[in-house]
Design a protein around this motif. Structure first.
Motif, PDB file in Angstrom:
ATOM      1  N   VAL A 177     -14.167   6.949   5.917  1.00  0.00           N
ATOM      2  CA  VAL A 177     -13.249   7.680   5.043  1.00  0.00           C
ATOM      3  C   VAL A 177     -14.079   8.647   4.219  1.00  0.00           C
ATOM      4  O   VAL A 177     -15.059   8.246   3.579  1.00  0.00           O
ATOM      5  N   ILE A 217      -7.841   4.166  -3.640  1.00  0.00           N
ATOM      6  CA  ILE A 217      -8.531   4.320  -2.356  1.00  0.00           C
ATOM      7  C   ILE A 217      -9.398   3.098  -2.062  1.00  0.00           C
ATOM      8  O   ILE A 217      -9.413   2.572  -0.940  1.00  0.00           O
ATOM      9  N   TYR A 221      -8.163   1.155   1.335  1.00  0.00           N
ATOM     10  CA  TYR A 221      -8.785   1.596   2.592  1.00  0.00           C
ATOM     11  C   TYR A 221      -9.908   0.721   3.146  1.00  0.00           C
ATOM     12  O   TYR A 221     -10.257   0.886   4.331  1.00  0.00           O
ATOM     13  N   HIS A 224      -9.065  -0.618   6.374  1.00  0.00           N
ATOM     14  CA  HIS A 224      -8.858   0.366   7.445  1.00  0.00           C
ATOM     15  C   HIS A 224     -10.165   0.934   7.999  1.00  0.00           C
ATOM     16  O   HIS A 224     -10.137   1.906   8.757  1.00  0.00           O
TER      17      HIS A 224
END
Length: 272
Positions: A177, A217, A221, A224
């Motif tokens: 990310v 975030i 995340y 992910h």
């Protein structure tokens, strides 16, 4: 209007780099190369839009919006009042992504803005692909045009969504990310230069402590990213300790990269 006159007017308006900006404006609107303008600074330039451009800059509209484009890394981006102006410090974030995303990787670009983070990463790495997420429709359309302009449209998907909400299901797993979220505090925003305040406020500040979107975030995340993947976040120069603590609270290790001025700039977060 001559180059010298443009320079004088910008200097009187308080523009710090009046000579450099005068040359950029004159070159852009006249189409005359800088090498020639340097030897004809006293000659009258008759160029459509030139006078209006000088007036706009005197009124402290960002130079980049007046020119309509700005260079970042090795690419050139359309910029307008819906996008943050790409800045040199963000090269730290992009360079790390280019050097560390695994071969044939897929990454997320959150808070995409002009698209410069995702697009320049893709431009340097022909094996990568990206999903770019932006909250505002007009901004997202600009990012789409920038992807086409820089030849990476076939490797990037755009998503209109709020990055502080859960967007991806269990199958949404990525190698990395990259994000340049709004991190200016409400107090810091008040003290920004007049030019910067004409950029989209929502792209600069969360209206609070500058950490709320970073918190979201780092909460959402980690689930992910693949094992061995990372979350790289651009942040404020004095936010390193706070971001490190937020990362730890979410089961992540964190180290800080400094920018060209030696200030904290990018938090690199990995699963522990």
């Amino acid at each position: 209007m001559t180059v010298k006159e443009i320079e004088r007017r910008l200097r009187e308006a308080g523009i710090e780099n009046a000579p450099g900006e005068a040359m950029l404006i004159a070159e852009h609107f006249s189409g005359i190369p800088r090498s020639r303008l340097l030897i004809m600074k006293d000659e009258e330039l008759k160029a459509e839009g030139l006078s209006e451009a000088v007036t706009r800059r005197e009124e402290r509209e960002p130079l980049q919006y007046i020119l309509g484009e700005w260079a970042f890394m090795n690419e050139v981006y359309e910029v307008n009042p819906s996008t943050l102006v790409p800045r040199e410090d963000t090269e730290i974030l992009v360079t790390y992504g280019i050097e560390n995303i695994p071969k044939n990787g897929v990454f997320l670009d959150l808070c995409a803005g002009s698209g410069c983070v995702g697009i320049s990463t893709l431009a340097a790495r022909g094996d990568l692909s990206c999903i770019s997420v932006e909250l505002y429709p007009e901004t997202l359309e600009t990012a789409k045009r920038n992807a086409a302009r820089n030849g990476v449209s076939d490797r990037i998907k755009f998503l209109l969504a709020d990055v502080t909400k859960e967007i991806f299901g269990e199958e949404g797993i990525f190698d990395a990310v990259l994000t340049n979220p709004p991190y200016v505090t409400a107090e810091e925003w008040e003290d920004l230069e007049e030019d910067v305040k004409k950029e989209p406020k929502a792209a600069l500040t969360d209206g609070a402590d500058g950490l709320s979107i970073i918190r979201s975030i780092l909460e959402i995340y980690p689930s992910h990213i693949r094992e061995g993947g990372f979350i790289a976040i651009e942040m404020g120069a004095y936010q390193g300790n706070a971001v490190t603590e937020i990362a730890k609270e979410n089961g992540l290790s964190c180290r800080i990269l400094k920018d060209y001025s030696g200030k904290d700039r990018v938090a690199l977060c990995n699963k522990i």
